[in-house]
Design a protein around this motif. Structure first.
Motif, PDB file in Angstrom:
ATOM      1  N   ASP A 156     -37.976 -24.411  19.083  1.00 33.66           N
ATOM      2  CA  ASP A 156     -38.486 -25.312  17.915  1.00 33.66           C
ATOM      3  C   ASP A 156     -36.904 -25.526  16.967  1.00 33.66           C
ATOM      4  O   ASP A 156     -36.570 -26.677  16.611  1.00 33.66           O
ATOM      5  CB  ASP A 156     -39.405 -25.022  16.894  1.00 33.66           C
ATOM      6  N   ILE A 157     -36.279 -24.478  16.802  1.00 37.74           N
ATOM      7  CA  ILE A 157     -35.142 -24.426  15.895  1.00 37.74           C
ATOM      8  C   ILE A 157     -34.011 -25.122  16.704  1.00 37.74           C
ATOM      9  O   ILE A 157     -33.289 -26.260  16.368  1.00 37.74           O
ATOM     10  CB  ILE A 157     -34.383 -23.069  15.593  1.00 37.74           C
ATOM     11  N   ILE A 158     -33.831 -24.871  18.012  1.00 42.83           N
ATOM     12  CA  ILE A 158     -32.807 -25.704  18.772  1.00 42.83           C
ATOM     13  C   ILE A 158     -33.292 -27.103  18.815  1.00 42.83           C
ATOM     14  O   ILE A 158     -32.285 -27.936  18.978  1.00 42.83           O
ATOM     15  CB  ILE A 158     -32.687 -24.905  20.063  1.00 42.83           C
ATOM     16  N   ASP A 159     -34.431 -27.387  19.121  1.00 45.73           N
ATOM     17  CA  ASP A 159     -35.014 -28.851  19.242  1.00 45.73           C
ATOM     18  C   ASP A 159     -34.442 -29.586  17.826  1.00 45.73           C
ATOM     19  O   ASP A 159     -33.986 -30.782  17.935  1.00 45.73           O
ATOM     20  CB  ASP A 159     -36.204 -29.033  19.262  1.00 45.73           C
ATOM     21  N   HIS A 160     -34.729 -28.890  16.684  1.00 51.39           N
ATOM     22  CA  HIS A 160     -34.222 -29.581  15.460  1.00 51.39           C
ATOM     23  C   HIS A 160     -32.659 -29.876  15.273  1.00 51.39           C
ATOM     24  O   HIS A 160     -32.131 -30.722  14.817  1.00 51.39           O
ATOM     25  CB  HIS A 160     -34.912 -28.615  14.275  1.00 51.39           C
ATOM     26  N   LEU A 161     -32.005 -28.647  15.814  1.00 55.27           N
ATOM     27  CA  LEU A 161     -30.517 -28.920  15.948  1.00 55.27           C
ATOM     28  C   LEU A 161     -30.035 -29.660  16.622  1.00 55.27           C
ATOM     29  O   LEU A 161     -29.166 -30.723  16.410  1.00 55.27           O
ATOM     30  CB  LEU A 161     -29.815 -27.373  16.090  1.00 55.27           C
ATOM     31  N   LYS A 162     -30.657 -30.185  17.932  1.00 54.68           N
ATOM     32  CA  LYS A 162     -30.431 -31.440  18.751  1.00 54.68           C
ATOM     33  C   LYS A 162     -30.710 -32.582  18.079  1.00 54.68           C
ATOM     34  O   LYS A 162     -29.926 -33.571  18.841  1.00 54.68           O
ATOM     35  CB  LYS A 162     -30.797 -31.233  20.165  1.00 54.68           C
ATOM     36  N   THR A 163     -31.314 -32.718  17.105  1.00 53.02           N
ATOM     37  CA  THR A 163     -31.264 -33.996  16.491  1.00 53.02           C
ATOM     38  C   THR A 163     -30.030 -34.340  16.076  1.00 53.02           C
ATOM     39  O   THR A 163     -29.796 -35.618  15.490  1.00 53.02           O
ATOM     40  CB  THR A 163     -32.413 -34.168  15.389  1.00 53.02           C
ATOM     41  N   GLY A 164     -29.030 -33.674  15.726  1.00 54.36           N
ATOM     42  CA  GLY A 164     -27.856 -34.007  15.186  1.00 54.36           C
ATOM     43  C   GLY A 164     -26.834 -34.275  16.111  1.00 54.36           C
ATOM     44  O   GLY A 164     -25.529 -34.931  16.048  1.00 54.36           O
ATOM     45  N   PHE A 165     -27.208 -34.298  17.564  1.00 51.94           N
ATOM     46  CA  PHE A 165     -26.475 -34.757  18.697  1.00 51.94           C
ATOM     47  C   PHE A 165     -26.366 -36.508  18.372  1.00 51.94           C
ATOM     48  O   PHE A 165     -27.523 -37.048  18.159  1.00 51.94           O
ATOM     49  CB  PHE A 165     -27.005 -34.478  20.028  1.00 51.94           C
ATOM     50  N   THR A 166     -25.349 -36.881  19.082  1.00 53.41           N
ATOM     51  CA  THR A 166     -24.882 -38.476  18.848  1.00 53.41           C
ATOM     52  C   THR A 166     -24.643 -38.987  20.020  1.00 53.41           C
ATOM     53  O   THR A 166     -23.991 -38.485  21.006  1.00 53.41           O
ATOM     54  CB  THR A 166     -24.013 -39.002  17.637  1.00 53.41           C
ATOM     55  N   PRO A 167     -24.907 -40.192  20.696  1.00 58.56           N
ATOM     56  CA  PRO A 167     -24.677 -40.710  21.800  1.00 58.56           C
ATOM     57  C   PRO A 167     -22.998 -40.916  22.070  1.00 58.56           C
ATOM     58  O   PRO A 167     -22.404 -41.232  20.792  1.00 58.56           O
ATOM     59  CB  PRO A 167     -25.257 -42.083  21.950  1.00 58.56           C
ATOM     60  N   GLY A 168     -22.298 -40.824  22.946  1.00 57.99           N
ATOM     61  CA  GLY A 168     -21.150 -41.095  23.085  1.00 57.99           C
ATOM     62  C   GLY A 168     -20.056 -40.127  22.653  1.00 57.99           C
ATOM     63  O   GLY A 168     -18.990 -40.228  22.269  1.00 57.99           O
ATOM     64  N   ALA A 169     -20.558 -38.983  22.259  1.00 57.42           N
ATOM     65  CA  ALA A 169     -19.850 -37.743  21.632  1.00 57.42           C
ATOM     66  C   ALA A 169     -20.069 -36.604  22.814  1.00 57.42           C
ATOM     67  O   ALA A 169     -21.086 -36.593  23.673  1.00 57.42           O
ATOM     68  CB  ALA A 169     -20.556 -37.057  20.408  1.00 57.42           C
ATOM     69  N   VAL A 170     -19.390 -35.474  22.809  1.00 62.63           N
ATOM     70  CA  VAL A 170     -19.513 -34.203  23.138  1.00 62.63           C
ATOM     71  C   VAL A 170     -20.453 -33.309  22.407  1.00 62.63           C
ATOM     72  O   VAL A 170     -20.066 -33.098  21.352  1.00 62.63           O
ATOM     73  CB  VAL A 170     -18.177 -33.397  23.612  1.00 62.63           C
ATOM     74  N   ASN A 171     -21.716 -33.044  23.048  1.00 62.79           N
ATOM     75  CA  ASN A 171     -22.478 -32.173  22.263  1.00 62.79           C
ATOM     76  C   ASN A 171     -22.658 -30.821  22.805  1.00 62.79           C
ATOM     77  O   ASN A 171     -22.972 -30.756  24.022  1.00 62.79           O
ATOM     78  CB  ASN A 171     -23.815 -32.986  22.516  1.00 62.79           C
ATOM     79  N   LEU A 172     -22.305 -30.056  21.792  1.00 62.89           N
ATOM     80  CA  LEU A 172     -22.379 -28.579  22.357  1.00 62.89           C
ATOM     81  C   LEU A 172     -23.342 -27.667  21.509  1.00 62.89           C
ATOM     82  O   LEU A 172     -23.814 -27.997  20.325  1.00 62.89           O
ATOM     83  CB  LEU A 172     -21.019 -27.905  22.216  1.00 62.89           C
ATOM     84  N   VAL A 173     -23.907 -26.502  22.243  1.00 60.15           N
ATOM     85  CA  VAL A 173     -24.612 -25.693  21.467  1.00 60.15           C
ATOM     86  C   VAL A 173     -23.900 -24.274  21.470  1.00 60.15           C
ATOM     87  O   VAL A 173     -23.293 -23.665  22.488  1.00 60.15           O
ATOM     88  CB  VAL A 173     -25.941 -25.266  22.138  1.00 60.15           C
ATOM     89  N   MET A 174     -23.707 -23.565  20.400  1.00 64.70           N
ATOM     90  CA  MET A 174     -23.304 -22.189  20.274  1.00 64.70           C
ATOM     91  C   MET A 174     -24.147 -21.029  19.680  1.00 64.70           C
ATOM     92  O   MET A 174     -24.967 -21.477  18.531  1.00 64.70           O
ATOM     93  CB  MET A 174     -21.791 -22.028  19.542  1.00 64.70           C
ATOM     94  N   ALA A 175     -24.727 -20.161  20.402  1.00 58.88           N
ATOM     95  CA  ALA A 175     -25.807 -19.158  20.019  1.00 58.88           C
ATOM     96  C   ALA A 175     -25.344 -17.858  20.343  1.00 58.88           C
ATOM     97  O   ALA A 175     -24.707 -17.485  21.217  1.00 58.88           O
ATOM     98  CB  ALA A 175     -26.962 -19.815  20.516  1.00 58.88           C
ATOM     99  N   HIS A 176     -26.186 -16.890  19.626  1.00 59.64           N
ATOM    100  CA  HIS A 176     -25.992 -15.489  19.891  1.00 59.64           C
ATOM    101  C   HIS A 176     -27.463 -14.981  20.227  1.00 59.64           C
ATOM    102  O   HIS A 176     -28.366 -14.589  19.106  1.00 59.64           O
ATOM    103  CB  HIS A 176     -25.345 -14.590  18.597  1.00 59.64           C
ATOM    104  N   LEU A 177     -27.446 -14.754  21.201  1.00 58.73           N
ATOM    105  CA  LEU A 177     -29.045 -14.374  21.869  1.00 58.73           C
ATOM    106  C   LEU A 177     -28.823 -13.791  23.265  1.00 58.73           C
ATOM    107  O   LEU A 177     -27.891 -13.739  23.934  1.00 58.73           O
ATOM    108  CB  LEU A 177     -29.927 -15.682  21.561  1.00 58.73           C
TER     109      LEU A 177
END
Length: 410
Positions: free
Chosen positions: A165-186
């Motif tokens: 759920d937290i990651i799904d929320h963070l991904k709402t900040g992704f935008t079209p036409g951009a490089v979209n990355l995730v960085m996590a410690h787990l």
């Protein structure tokens, strides 16, 4: 655009009480050189920057200097707290680091409050969005969920669903036409351990499946497990591993950073760049004579030594003198007999102290006449009439008379 993926620096880590500060400084300098030579747009550091939540001043100085040197290459620098770090302290220094152009995050945040770091790649002009997720224990996952709604989250659901759920929320900040990355410690379910992780914060309820990231990210940069590996998932999910082996359990790992090239319309291309300035950890076997004959071969490697002969007095000291980088010395298990103690207390009571000591030495395969002689001498000293702790006979007689009683003349 290009970025470096690194993690698990563990600055301040010691090994068997041996400081590794100089080694860590050399490896971080190597990473800085790579960032400069590759002219990367960003450096992503996926947690466990420090070895402990209370790092020494020396460790903090090294880390801050490394972050500033990375920023001086022109790259964006984004770092998150791992389970070894003190996230609250990272948050306290966050404003100061931001002034220096470094994004340092210690806690999970909403997209509109630092959970998404956005910048423009200097090499291509592309927009880059990095969703950042510092380490979350199960205890604080619910607390983090409260950031996503005005009402307290219910204490229900599994840890992986909460992170989903937290990651799904963070991904709402992704935008079209951009490089979209995730960085996590787990920990990702099914990933291989490197050998030096804290097991209690890596297994069971702390694991999540790689599917939690979905298909949207161009790349997922993970920290926590010290072995370089990629995981099967709808998007590229990678651990870069630790830049030095933190313990002998990691001696066979290859230390590296990952150079990632990606665009909004092309898949991520990952290049492994080995790190060579860390000292090798080795486990070696041999007799005393064999180990001494190989001393030049070992060079500056840190050693865990198994001696292929029975123990004797002075063996460890002699080996440490001959092999100053031997951090751990043990008798090879093949030369240590299984400990078998009699369950009969009566039988032990019938044995003399010397016999009991001889039996103990036999169990430990210690066959050394000097050790037996030393025990005999010490036993004689502590049990003799004038040994330590024994009162002279005259004193004992005086004490037995009690206070105020006259001494009897002979």
């Amino acid at each position: 655009m290009k970025f470096l993926h690194t993690s698990d620096w563990h600055v301040g880590k010691t090994l068997k009480n041996r400081s590794r500060h100089a080694e860590q400084a050399a490896v971080l300098a190597e990473i800085i050189d790579i960032a400069r030579d590759q002219e990367v747009d960003a450096v992503l550091i996926a947690g466990d920057l420090y070895e402990t939540a209370g790092p020494s001043a020396e460790a903090q100085t090294l880390l801050v200097q490394a972050l500033m040197a990375l920023r001086a290459t022109g790259a964006e620098v984004i770092a998150i707290a791992g389970n070894h770090d003190h996230g609250t302290t990272f948050e306290a220094y966050r404003p100061l680091m931001r002034v220096a152009g470094i994004q340092l995050l210690g806690q999970a945040r909403r997209v509109d409050d630092g959970g998404m770091v956005t910048f423009t790649a200097r090499s291509t002009g592309e927009r880059v969005n990095v969703a950042v997720l510092p380490f979350l224990s199960q205890r604080y996952a619910i607390k983090a969920m409260q950031l996503l709604s005005a009402t307290p989250a219910q204490n229900a659901g599994r840890y992986d669903q909460q992170l989903r759920d937290i990651i799904d929320h963070l991904k709402t900040g992704f935008t079209p036409g951009a490089v979209n990355l995730v960085m996590a410690h787990l920990t990702v379910t099914g990933a291989a351990f490197g050998g030096g992780e804290r097991q209690a914060q890596s297994i069971f309820e702390y694991s999540v499946p790689a599917t939690v990231f979905g298909a949207e990210p161009h790349y997922v940069a993970l920290g926590h497990l010290h072995r370089r590996q990629s995981l099967p998932a709808p998007c590229p999910v990678h651990y870069c591993g630790a830049p030095i082996a933190v313990d002998f359990g990691e001696q066979d790992n290859t230390s590296m950073v990952l150079l990632v090239e990606v665009s909004p319309t092309t898949p991520a291309e990952v290049t492994e760049i080995p790190l060579t300035r860390g000292r090798r950890l080795r486990t070696v076997y041999g007799t005393f004579a064999q180990l001494l004959a190989r001393a030049d071969e070992f060079g500056e490697d840190y050693l865990r030594v198994y001696v292929s002969e029975p123990g004797r007095a002075g063996l460890v000291e002699e080996l440490r003198t001959a092999l100053p980088n031997a951090l751990e010395i043990r008798i090879d298990p093949k030369f240590v007999a299984a400990t078998t103690r009699s369950s009969s207390a009566g039988r032990m009571e019938q044995q003399t102290p010397q016999e009991l000591f001889d039996a103990y030495c036999a169990e430990r395969t210690v066959d050394d006449e000097k050790v037996r002689a030393l025990f005999a001498r010490l036993h004689d000293e502590v049990t003799s009439a004038d040994g330590p702790g024994r009162r002279p006979a005259a004193t004992a007689s005086a004490t037995s008379r009690g206070p105020g009683r006259p001494r009897k003349r002979q």
